[in-house]
Design an enzyme around this catalytic site. Structure first.
Site, PDB file in Angstrom:
ATOM      1  CG  HIS A 204      -0.142   0.007   2.528  1.00 40.06           C
ATOM      2  ND1 HIS A 204       0.418   1.135   3.100  1.00 40.06           N
ATOM      3  CD2 HIS A 204       0.169  -1.018   3.370  1.00 40.06           C
ATOM      4  CE1 HIS A 204       1.026   0.835   4.219  1.00 40.06           C
ATOM      5  NE2 HIS A 204       0.910  -0.469   4.405  1.00 40.06           N
TER       6      HIS A 204
ATOM      7  CD  GLU B  12       1.280  -4.939   8.770  1.00 40.63           C
ATOM      8  OE1 GLU B  12       1.722  -6.100   8.628  1.00 40.63           O
ATOM      9  OE2 GLU B  12       1.860  -3.919   8.361  1.00 40.63           O
TER      10      GLU B  12
END
Length: 215
Positions: free
Chosen positions: A10, A88
């Site tokens: 990202h 994550e």
């Protein structure tokens, strides 16, 4: 048949420039910074050149920063899947800045793979879930004729490294020697002639203690 998996981290998020943001905003809700948004838009141009119009299936971590990164890429895709297994590493509760630093120090001392964060995950826990994702993705590509041969995976730095660790059976020592890729940097995994190949290695902050390498 040639199969490609494009792994993308990202763009820069608020948590990357302000660690105290984790004390007031849940990790999954951290937004991109203006710089992160610009990074994602620029990466979209690079990916369009790489894809050359080939159909794509996108698998995206359901965090705000990864979903927004994907949107800003501006890529037409045939499938778009929010995939929680690509999220994550769960850091647990980081509302206390002192405890946040304690956890980071312990993780550094004991190793990023095996140390389990308080109320969160170890790297090994993430390794298990990305292995499950890879197994399912390979089965979809092999048995579903409508599934594109190219998959775009928008996730996180540690998740990307562990996806490659599972794919290439890298040692734990090698994994812990790798650095996260820069924001909106990608890696391409290609499957041809019965084996997977990585287009370029990850940066390393040290040589692997066991002497193994990425390629």
């Amino acid at each position: 048949m040639s199969v490609r998996i494009i792994l993308l981290r990202h763009g820069e998020s608020l948590g990357n420039i302000d660690e105290l943001a984790y004390c007031r905003i849940p990790d999954h809700a951290l937004p991109l910074t203006p710089r992160g948004e610009a990074q994602a838009s620029a990466e979209g141009t690079r990916l369009r050149e790489l894809l050359t119009g080939r159909p794509v299936a996108a698998y995206i971590s359901p965090y705000v920063r990864t979903m927004r990164t994907f949107e800003l890429l501006g890529l037409p895709v045939e499938r778009r899947v929010q995939e929680p297994r690509l999220r994550e590493q769960d850091w647990g509760n980081l509302q206390d800045p002192v405890e946040q630093q304690v956890q980071k120090q312990k993780r550094h001392e004991f190793g990023h793979f095996f140390y389990r964060l308080a109320h969160g995950e170890s790297g090994a826990d993430v390794d298990d879930r990305v292995a499950s994702f890879l197994t399912e993705l390979e089965a979809r590509v092999e048995h579903d004729p409508s599934h594109p041969d190219t998959a775009l995976v928008v996730s996180h730095g540690l998740t990307m490294r562990l996806l490659c660790r599972r794919m290439f059976s890298w040692s734990i020592e090698l994994f812990e020697s790798l650095s996260n890729p820069p924001h909106c940097d990608h890696r391409v995994l290609t499957h041809e002639d019965g084996r997977w190949a990585l287009d370029r290695p990850f940066a390393q902050w040290r040589e692997s203690p066991d002497g193994t390498t990425q390629l």
